[in-house]
Write an enzyme that holds these catalytic residues in place. Sequence first.
Site, PDB file in Angstrom:
ATOM      1  N   ASN A 255      50.462  40.123   2.169  1.00 47.12           N
ATOM      2  CA  ASN A 255      50.132  39.535   3.421  1.00 47.12           C
ATOM      3  C   ASN A 255      51.190  39.496   4.386  1.00 47.12           C
ATOM      4  O   ASN A 255      52.274  40.011   3.939  1.00 47.12           O
ATOM      5  CB  ASN A 255      49.462  38.135   3.298  1.00 47.12           C
ATOM      6  CG  ASN A 255      50.440  37.182   2.657  1.00 47.12           C
ATOM      7  OD1 ASN A 255      51.305  36.729   3.339  1.00 47.12           O
ATOM      8  ND2 ASN A 255      50.140  36.741   1.591  1.00 47.12           N
TER       9      ASN A 255
ATOM     10  N   ASP B 113      45.342  34.458  -2.909  1.00 48.17           N
ATOM     11  CA  ASP B 113      44.296  33.793  -3.600  1.00 48.17           C
ATOM     12  C   ASP B 113      44.009  34.529  -4.752  1.00 48.17           C
ATOM     13  O   ASP B 113      43.730  33.918  -5.756  1.00 48.17           O
ATOM     14  CB  ASP B 113      43.091  33.338  -2.983  1.00 48.17           C
ATOM     15  CG  ASP B 113      43.481  32.416  -1.755  1.00 48.17           C
ATOM     16  OD1 ASP B 113      44.113  31.236  -2.039  1.00 48.17           O
ATOM     17  OD2 ASP B 113      42.986  32.398  -0.565  1.00 48.17           O
TER      18      ASP B 113
HETATM   19  O1  C5P Z   1      43.814  26.824   0.695  1.00 48.20           O
HETATM   20  P1  C5P Z   1      45.023  27.571   1.659  1.00 48.20           P
HETATM   21  O2  C5P Z   1      45.507  28.812   1.283  1.00 48.20           O
HETATM   22  O3  C5P Z   1      44.513  27.402   3.184  1.00 48.20           O
HETATM   23  O4  C5P Z   1      45.920  26.426   1.597  1.00 48.20           O
HETATM   24  C1  C5P Z   1      47.374  26.332   2.089  1.00 48.20           C
HETATM   25  C2  C5P Z   1      48.232  25.824   1.424  1.00 48.20           C
HETATM   26  O5  C5P Z   1      48.054  25.798   0.119  1.00 48.20           O
HETATM   27  C3  C5P Z   1      49.626  26.115   1.612  1.00 48.20           C
HETATM   28  O6  C5P Z   1      50.599  25.297   1.683  1.00 48.20           O
HETATM   29  C4  C5P Z   1      49.925  27.130   0.727  1.00 48.20           C
HETATM   30  O7  C5P Z   1      51.364  27.459   0.448  1.00 48.20           O
HETATM   31  C5  C5P Z   1      49.526  26.534  -0.479  1.00 48.20           C
HETATM   32  N1  C5P Z   1      48.618  27.350  -1.582  1.00 48.20           N
HETATM   33  C6  C5P Z   1      49.231  27.765  -2.568  1.00 48.20           C
HETATM   34  N2  C5P Z   1      48.943  28.538  -3.600  1.00 48.20           N
HETATM   35  C7  C5P Z   1      47.772  29.219  -3.452  1.00 48.20           C
HETATM   36  C8  C5P Z   1      47.124  29.205  -2.303  1.00 48.20           C
HETATM   37  C9  C5P Z   1      47.696  28.218  -1.330  1.00 48.20           C
HETATM   38  O8  C5P Z   1      50.437  26.825  -2.774  1.00 48.20           O
HETATM   39  N3  C5P Z   1      47.088  30.031  -4.369  1.00 48.20           N
END
Ligand code: C5P
Length: 395
Positions: free
Chosen positions: A205, A274
């Site tokens: 990304n 994700d």
């Molecule tokens: O759910 P989302 O990706 O929007 O959440 C963002 C937060 O969660 C950020 O602080 C990101 O670093 C963390 N995150 C994580 N591991 C993932 C997805 C998001 O640590 N797989």
Amino acid sequence: MNVVLGVSGSIAAYRAADLARELMRQGCTVRVCLTDAAQRFVTPVLFESLTGQPCLQDAFDEPERGRMAHIEWAKEADAIVVAPATANTLAKLAHGLGEDMLTTLAIASRAPLVVAPAMNPKMYADESTQAALTVLRGRAALVVEPASGEVACGDTGQGKLAPIEEIVSATMTVLRRSRALAGTRVLITSGPTHEPLDDVRFVGNRSSGRMGAALARAALLMGADVTVVSGPASVAYPLEARVVRVRTAVEMLAACLPLLAGADYVVGAAAVADYRPESPVSGKIRRSGETLDLRMVRNPDVLASLSRAATLPRPVFVGFAAEPDEGLEHARRKLAEKGLDAIAVNDVSGLGVGFEAPDNALTLLAPGVLEASGRQTKLGCALWLWERVAGLRGR
Ligand code: C5P
């Protein structure tokens, strides 16, 4: 607040007079140091009259007998601002060449450094100048990027000294930092993750790691011991930070888990993928049919897993949420789901803020807290965030 204003030999040297005045208006005591080349453009008398302070010039010409000014000024400075900073002075600062009073003083000082480059656009774009800036950023210097437009010699491009108010604002950001993180340990995840498809390709990304680097720099300025676990990002992290390099989300989690014990703050600034390809191919996926089906599987949520794994006394957990609209409801839900103490919502919809951009604008959400930073540099946002997050410890 003592500021040493270093002026090097660019045509923009005359604008340092306005900068000195503005800094004084903000309550700073300004002492000016001119390089030899700067004195071809401006005179010590100008700055001495403006500031009421002696102006340093030659490294061997001490204005007060018996006091080594370059050492005394270096010790007393709360910030050193070099504006305009020429390619020559930037290179000397990067390599520790104490060839004149300004560079000698900078080496002797532990004060934070702010540099505002000004030069011909070709000189600014030259690899040597950019390499010097990368070294300085790595040492936590704050670079106030030059503006674009027509420069004195008639060329057009990036190289004009930044507006005075931007240099003043960067300096005040550095001067007003608190020491609220002194004695604490901070763990930051940063950058993107690369999830391999085969040995040469990955799913990634656009995260640049700049916000993570700014958070690291700000935490160091505020007195913390900093570890960054970074995905593949080319950004320069401060040299005083411990940096652990990883590629994938799974590797990021594995690198963070042993660092959890002893951490007082855990900040998730990484843009973690994700999903990852279910079965990366060894070698190279060969071109065959018209379509290619890819099966992806869920990655661990690094921050949520760390929050679940934490034992007492728990660190303060802070997440980031990049939302195209402000998405506060969404962010509020994440706060609870991921077991976080606070979440910083980035507005990634605006021009010039968020992903890959120098500026950011955050909204901080925590129980009983809803506050917006307004648009600031990423370092400004990071200091703003840490000042608020520091208050959540032990709540
Ligand atoms: O759910 P989302 O990706 O929007 O959440 C963002 C937060 O969660 C950020 O602080 C990101 O670093 C963390 N995150 C994580 N591991 C993932 C997805 C998001 O640590 N797989």
